[in-house]
Write a protein that holds these residues in place. Structure first.
Motif, PDB file in Angstrom:
ATOM      1  N   ASN A 235       0.836  -1.206   0.000  1.00 47.69           N
ATOM      2  CA  ASN A 235       0.000   0.000   0.000  1.00 47.69           C
ATOM      3  C   ASN A 235       0.865   1.248   0.000  1.00 47.69           C
ATOM      4  O   ASN A 235       1.674   1.460   0.908  1.00 47.69           O
ATOM      5  N   ILE A 236       0.661   2.066  -1.016  1.00 50.06           N
ATOM      6  CA  ILE A 236       1.258   3.406  -1.068  1.00 50.06           C
ATOM      7  C   ILE A 236       0.153   4.339  -0.605  1.00 50.06           C
ATOM      8  O   ILE A 236      -0.855   4.509  -1.291  1.00 50.06           O
ATOM      9  N   HIS A 238      -1.463   7.898   0.624  1.00 53.96           N
ATOM     10  CA  HIS A 238      -1.475   9.360   0.816  1.00 53.96           C
ATOM     11  C   HIS A 238      -2.695   9.704   1.649  1.00 53.96           C
ATOM     12  O   HIS A 238      -3.827   9.466   1.238  1.00 53.96           O
ATOM     13  N   LEU A 251       1.481  11.520  -9.543  1.00 53.77           N
ATOM     14  CA  LEU A 251       1.607  10.335  -8.694  1.00 53.77           C
ATOM     15  C   LEU A 251       0.727   9.207  -9.214  1.00 53.77           C
ATOM     16  O   LEU A 251       1.168   8.060  -9.332  1.00 53.77           O
ATOM     17  N   LEU A 252      -0.526   9.510  -9.542  1.00 54.08           N
ATOM     18  CA  LEU A 252      -1.436   8.483 -10.046  1.00 54.08           C
ATOM     19  C   LEU A 252      -0.958   7.917 -11.372  1.00 54.08           C
ATOM     20  O   LEU A 252      -0.966   6.701 -11.594  1.00 54.08           O
ATOM     21  N   PHE A 255       2.098   5.769 -10.912  1.00 58.34           N
ATOM     22  CA  PHE A 255       1.706   4.473 -10.349  1.00 58.34           C
ATOM     23  C   PHE A 255       1.187   3.554 -11.445  1.00 58.34           C
ATOM     24  O   PHE A 255       1.543   2.355 -11.501  1.00 58.34           O
ATOM     25  N   ARG A 270      -1.160  -1.231  -4.342  1.00 55.65           N
ATOM     26  CA  ARG A 270      -2.335  -0.378  -4.234  1.00 55.65           C
ATOM     27  C   ARG A 270      -1.878   1.056  -3.938  1.00 55.65           C
ATOM     28  O   ARG A 270      -0.993   1.261  -3.108  1.00 55.65           O
ATOM     29  N   LEU A 271      -2.478   2.002  -4.631  1.00 60.87           N
ATOM     30  CA  LEU A 271      -2.282   3.418  -4.306  1.00 60.87           C
ATOM     31  C   LEU A 271      -3.559   3.879  -3.617  1.00 60.87           C
ATOM     32  O   LEU A 271      -4.627   3.937  -4.236  1.00 60.87           O
ATOM     33  N   ILE A 294      -5.916   1.773  -7.970  1.00 59.06           N
ATOM     34  CA  ILE A 294      -5.998   3.110  -7.377  1.00 59.06           C
ATOM     35  C   ILE A 294      -7.293   3.176  -6.579  1.00 59.06           C
ATOM     36  O   ILE A 294      -8.382   2.998  -7.116  1.00 59.06           O
ATOM     37  N   VAL A 317       3.137   8.662   1.733  1.00 59.77           N
ATOM     38  CA  VAL A 317       3.428   9.755   0.808  1.00 59.77           C
ATOM     39  C   VAL A 317       3.230  11.095   1.505  1.00 59.77           C
ATOM     40  O   VAL A 317       2.194  11.331   2.136  1.00 59.77           O
ATOM     41  N   LEU A 377       8.849   4.280  -7.211  1.00 61.69           N
ATOM     42  CA  LEU A 377       7.803   3.299  -6.916  1.00 61.69           C
ATOM     43  C   LEU A 377       8.279   1.881  -7.218  1.00 61.69           C
ATOM     44  O   LEU A 377       8.022   0.948  -6.449  1.00 61.69           O
TER      45      LEU A 377
END
Length: 418
Positions: A235-236, A238, A251-252, A255, A270-271, A294, A317, A377
């Motif tokens: 998991n990233i 924010h 960022l998206l 990713f 996962r973002l 996402i 993040v 990433l």
């Protein structure tokens, strides 16, 4: 210190429903932990229990002329649909509501005597500074006045791209000029912020003391997470508001490019974007429909839930605005440090967070550097997959910087200056 200092804390809010309230609460708890004798007056508009520490909720004073004018303005707006607050602030610098809030806080302070305290500490949030203004109106407290400045004020003193001239700008500035002259010491959460503010208010030079945002001691990961958060995944995370200059779109897209280049990450990565809606959410929703990895939170999560996710995330993040510098210390940084996981810092070259992490911190780039962001990433994922994440976090040694012992150092400096 030979004896514990007695400090009267006056706070706009200590409610943990706002980021400013959370940081004020953590600071107060830090003072208590270090043995200071504290009494808290707060304008949170609700009762709050700090256990053995006296904690008084300041009540609105509805008998002032400012209160009558504020209510008359509200009735006028309801009847006509016309909001005249811009005109009011252009004339006098502050709204009528601001004035009667200050009066309410001032009257609460007047029930206390300076002879019973070593210091009076003002804490605020956003652009309020009501507690500061109330103390400024009470000269008998000035020789004991510690003003905590969490952000620049007024807006023109923000770094680009946030700087603009507000209605009543000069009167707002006059207030801060008087504040910097009157206060015994100016406390900042950020070294860069102190330097930044002194460039606007030279009378604050030699008054600066740094107490960073503190790690909240009594928080523990309870294992409760939202249904969309699977702690076993890469998991990233924010967590936080996306103001107009905190653009997350690179960022998206980075990713999406990362999971395309590293196909095995598709099932693991996962973002997760947690926070209230923003101007970017429509565009973010379109990308999340194209890429199911996402994940956008349906709502802003409670602080405790967000903390839990921060502790379990593979990467936290910190996203700052695109601009020449960022002298702010985001309130979530201490809890990201406490998680002891890699921090992905996206922001200006000159920023307080980067200063703390170090000039050569590995996982830093500008918010729109697509190539470097994708590489970060990828590197972070491979380290996670091979269980090397603890060797690359590089933040464990910073934990002591955000502990309450920093308060003792700051108060020793203030005492030496007396």
């Amino acid at each position: 210190m030979n004896k514990p200092f007695k400090i009267l804390v006056v706070a706009d809010t200590i409610s943990t429903q706002s980021s400013g309230g959370k940081t004020s609460r953590a600071l107060i708890e830090g003072f208590i932990e270090q043995g200071f004798v504290i009494k808290v007056l707060h304008y949170s508009r609700k009762e709050i229990d700090l256990k053995q520490t006296p904690c008084i909720s300041i009540q609105e004073k509805k008998t002032s002329w400012s209160y009558a004018k504020a209510k008359a303005q509200l009735i006028f707006q309801r009847l006509t649909g016309c909001n005249i607050n811009h005109w009011v602030e252009s004339r006098k610098g502050f709204s009528y509501a601001h004035d009667y809030d200050v009066k309410s806080i001032q009257q609460a302070i007047e029930k206390e005597s300076p002879v019973h305290y070593d210091y009076i500490l003002a804490l605020s949030y956003a652009s309020s500074f009501r507690a500061h203004k109330a103390i400024l109106k009470l000269p008998q407290w000035h020789e004991k006045f510690l003003a905590y400045i969490h952000d620049p004020f007024p807006m023109h003193s923000y770094p680009r791209p946030y700087d603009w001239v507000e209605p009543g700008h000069q009167k707002k500035r006059d207030f801060f000029v008087a504040l910097f002259k009157a206060a015994k010491s100016i406390i900042y959460p950020s070294q860069m912020l102190g330097e930044w503010m002194e460039s606007y208010y030279p009378s604050g030079k030699n008054k600066a003391v740094i107490i960073p945002h503190l790690i909240t001691k009594n928080l523990r990961d309870t294992g409760v997470y939202p249904s969309y958060f699977d702690s076993s995944k890469f998991n990233i995370l924010h967590a936080g508001s996306l103001m107009s200059a905190r653009n997350p779109m690179t960022l998206l897209k980075a990713f999406m490019a990362f999971i395309k280049d590293v196909p095995e990450a598709k099932n693991n990565a996962r973002l997760v974007m947690v926070g209230s809606s923003s101007i970017f959410h429509q565009e973010m929703a379109i990308l999340s429909q194209k890429c199911s990895q996402i994940i956008l939170s349906p709502n802003k999560e409670p602080f405790e839930t967000t903390f839990n996710m921060q502790q379990q995330a593979a990467v936290n993040v910190v996203l700052e605005a695109k601009g020449p510098s960022s002298p702010f210390l985001p309130g979530k940084v201490p809890h990201c440090i406490a998680a002891n996981k890699p921090i992905l810092l996206l922001g200006p070259y000159y920023s307080e967070t980067r200063r703390i992490l170090g000039e050569y911190y590995q996982y830093y780039c500008e918010i729109d550097d697509m190539t470097l962001l994708k590489n970060h990433l990828t590197d972070l994922y491979l380290n996670w997959e091979n269980k090397y994440e603890k060797t690359v976090s590089g933040v464990t040694h910073l934990k002591s910087y955000f502990e309450s012992s920093s308060i003792l150092k700051a108060l020793e400096i203030i005492k030496e200056k007396s």
